[in-house]
Scaffold this motif. Structure first.
Motif: not given
Length: 466
Positions: A106-126
Motif C-alpha cells: 500500500f502506498q500513499a503520497s501527497n504534494m503541496i505547492p509552496l511557491a508555484s513550481n519552484a518548491l513543493s512539499a510532500g510525504i510518501e508512505i508505504a
C-alpha cells in the motif's frame, strides 16, 4: 589523485564548451541562454513603486503573487495498492516460493505547492502486508516506509531533497530508501546548453531497529557529474564520487571499521539507427582509515554495443577488463571478459536468445589462472490472446583452474509453463492462474571418480487470490 584528475577534466571541457558564454558582452543574452530570465509573473511580486501605486495595480499584483507562491492547503492523498503475485519463473525450489510470499503493498503520497513550481512539499508512505511469512510476524514498524520530500524546478534547474525511513520488511519501493535504513539525500541538476551538471549528496544509516547482534553502518556519499550532449555528436559524461562508510559495533558502541572510496569515471556513447555503442572507463581507490592495509587501486574499461543488422536479429557484443592492485599487500589481479548476446525475434510472441561469455582471472600474487566459459540458450513464448506463457532455458558452464587437475562442468535446464485462468473461471479475483516448472542441475567432472551431484525439481502452483 582521483579528485585532481576529475577536476582537470572538468576544467578543460568547461573552458572548451562554455567559452562563448563566459566572454559575452551583453547580460540579457546570457541570462536568456541560461534559462534564468525572470517571468512577468514573478516580476509582479516585487515591491511596488509608492509613487505609482493604485488600487487596481495593488490588487493585480497581490493576485499574481498568490498564484506564484500558492496557498498551502491539504490535497487528497494518492493511494495505490499493488498485489505481488506468486511466480515459479525465477525460483529453484518450494522454500524460495514460500519466502517471497504474495504480499500487498500500500502506498500513499501527497504534494503541496509552496511557491508555484519552484518548491513543493510532500510525504510518501508505504506499508507492506505480507501474505505468508515463515518466520515470526514482523512488527508494524519494520513493514512501514515513509519519507518527507521537498522538490521544485526553476526554468532549466531542478532540485529535490528527501529524508525518510524504511523498515526491514518493506521491500523494494520506488523512490524509497533500501530496507532497514534511515537518512536523506539532496539532488540538483541544471540543464544548460550542451552541458548538464548534476550533484547528489546523501547520508544513510542502517540497523535502525537497533538489533544488538548487528553492526551499524553510516554511509556518506558525494557524487558530481557533467553530461555533454551536442546534436549529431556522441555524448560525454565525466563523474566523480566519494563514499565513506563508518561501521560501529553494537556491542561496544565504538567505531570498528572505516573505509573511504573515491572514484572517477568517464563514458562516451553514441546512437544511430542501425547501432548504438558505449565506452566507459574508471579509476578508483579504496582506503581503510583505521587499519593500515594499504590502498586498493582499481582500473576498469568496458566497450559494448548493440547492432541491428537484420530486422529480427539484435547482436550485443561487449569486451572489457578490470585490474586491481594493492602494492603494500603484494596483490595484483586482472580480469578479462568477452560477451556475445543475440536476440532473435521470431514473431511478436516468440524470442530466442543465445549468449556466450568468456572470463579469465589472472591472480599473479597466488600464481593462479582460471578460465570460465558460459553459454546460455533461452526460448520464450508469451501469448496475450490465449493467456499462457512458456519459457525454456539451458545453460552450460565450464571452469578451468591452472592449479587444479579438474574441469568442473555444470548443466542447468528449466521448463516453465503458465496458464491464465480468468477466462475459464470468470472470477473477480486479481490473481488466478496455474503454473508448472521443471528444473534439472548436474555437475560433471571427467577427471574425478567421485559421485557427481545432481538435482531435479518439479513444482506445480495453483494461485487464486483476491
Amino acid at each position: 589523485m582521483v579528485r585532481t584528475a576529475f577536476y582537470y577534466c572538468i576544467g578543460f571541457f568547461s573552458v572548451f564548451m562554455l567559452s562563448p558564454v563566459a566572454f559575452s558582452q551583453e547580460l540579457e543574452p546570457l541570462v536568456a541562454r541560461l534559462g534564468l530570465k525572470t517571468s512577468p509573473t514573478s516580476g509582479a511580486c516585487q515591491a511596488p513603486n509608492p509613487t505609482t501605486l493604485t488600487a487596481f495595480s495593488s490588487a493585480n499584483q497581490y493576485s499574481q503573487c498568490t498564484r506564484f507562491f500558492g496557498r498551502p492547503r491539504p490535497e487528497k492523498f494518492n493511494f495505490s495498492e499493488k498485489h505481488e503475485a506468486f511466480t515459479l519463473q525465477h525460483i529453484r525450489d518450494v522454500t524460495s516460493l514460500v519466502a517471497q510470499g504474495g504480499s500487498h503493498l500500500f502506498q500513499a503520497s501527497n504534494m503541496i505547492p509552496l511557491a508555484s513550481n519552484a518548491l513543493s512539499a510532500g510525504i510518501e508512505i508505504a506499508y507492506r502486508d505480507p501474505f505468508l511469512n515463515i518466520n515470526s510476524t514482523p512488527s508494524s514498524g519494520t513493514q512501514l516506509g515513509t519519507q518527507l520530500v521537498l522538490r521544485g524546478s526553476l526554468k532549466t534547474m531542478t532540485y529535490r531533497a528527501e529524508y525518510g525511513y524504511t523498515g526491514q520488511t518493506t521491500g523494494k519501493i520506488s523512490s524509497q530508501a533500501p530496507n532497514d535504513r534511515v537518512g536523506g539525500k539532496f539532488q540538483w541538476e541544471w540543464q544548460l546548453p550542451f552541458v548538464t551538471p548534476k550533484i547528489e549528496l546523501s547520508r544513510f544509516a542502517n540497523n535502525v531497529d537497533h538489533d544488538s547482534t548487528q553492526d551499524q553502518t553510516i554511509s556518506t556519499r558525494q557524487q558530481y557529474s557533467l553530461d555533454w550532449t551536442i546534436p549529431d555528436w556522441p555524448s560525454l559524461t565525466l563523474a566523480y564520487g566519494r563514499e565513506q562508510k563508518d561501521i560501529f559495533s553494537r556491542a561496544e558502541g565504538s567505531r570498528s571499521d572505516a573505509t573511504v572510496l573515491e572514484k572517477v569515471r568517464t563514458k562516451l556513447a553514441f546512437e544511430r539507427p542501425i547501432a548504438k555503442g558505449e565506452w566507459s572507463a574508471g579509476y578508483s581507490t579504496l582506503q581503510n582509515d583505521l587499519h593500515d592495509q594499504g590502498t586498493l587501486e582499481e582500473l576498469h574499461s568496458t566497450l559494448k554495443g548493440t547492432l541491428h543488422l537484420f530486422e529480427p536479429v539484435d547482436i550485443s557484443p561487449s569486451i572489457g577488463f578490470t585490474q586491481q592492485t594493492n602494492t603494500k599487500q603484494g596483490f595484483f589481479q586482472e580480469r578479462l571478459f568477452a560477451n556475445l548476446g543475440t536476440s532473435i525475434h521470431l514473431s511478436a510472441e516468440q524470442t530466442v536468445q543465445p549468449s556466450f561469455e568468456w572470463t579469465r582471472i589472472d591472480n599473479s600474487g597466488q600464481a593462479s589462472l582460471s578460465d570460465t566459459l558460459f553459454s546460455k540458450l533461452q526460448y520464450s513464448y508469451n501469448s496475450s490472446d490465449y493467456g499462457y506463457q512458456i519459457s525454456i532455458i539451458g545453460q552450460y558452464v565450464l571452469n578451468k583452474i591452472s592449479q587444479q587437475e579438474s574441469n568442473p562442468q555444470t548443466y542447468d535446464m528449466s521448463l516453465y509453463i503458465r496458464q491464465d485462468l480468468h477466462d475459464l473461471f470468470d472470477l473477480p479475483h486479481q490473481q488466478q492462474f496455474i503454473s508448472l516448472k521443471f528444473t534439472h542441475n548436474q555437475q560433471v567432472n571427467t577427471l574425478s571418480s567421485q559421485t557427481q551431484p545432481r538435482s531435479s525439481t518439479a513444482m506445480l502452483l495453483f494461485s487464486l487470490i483476491p
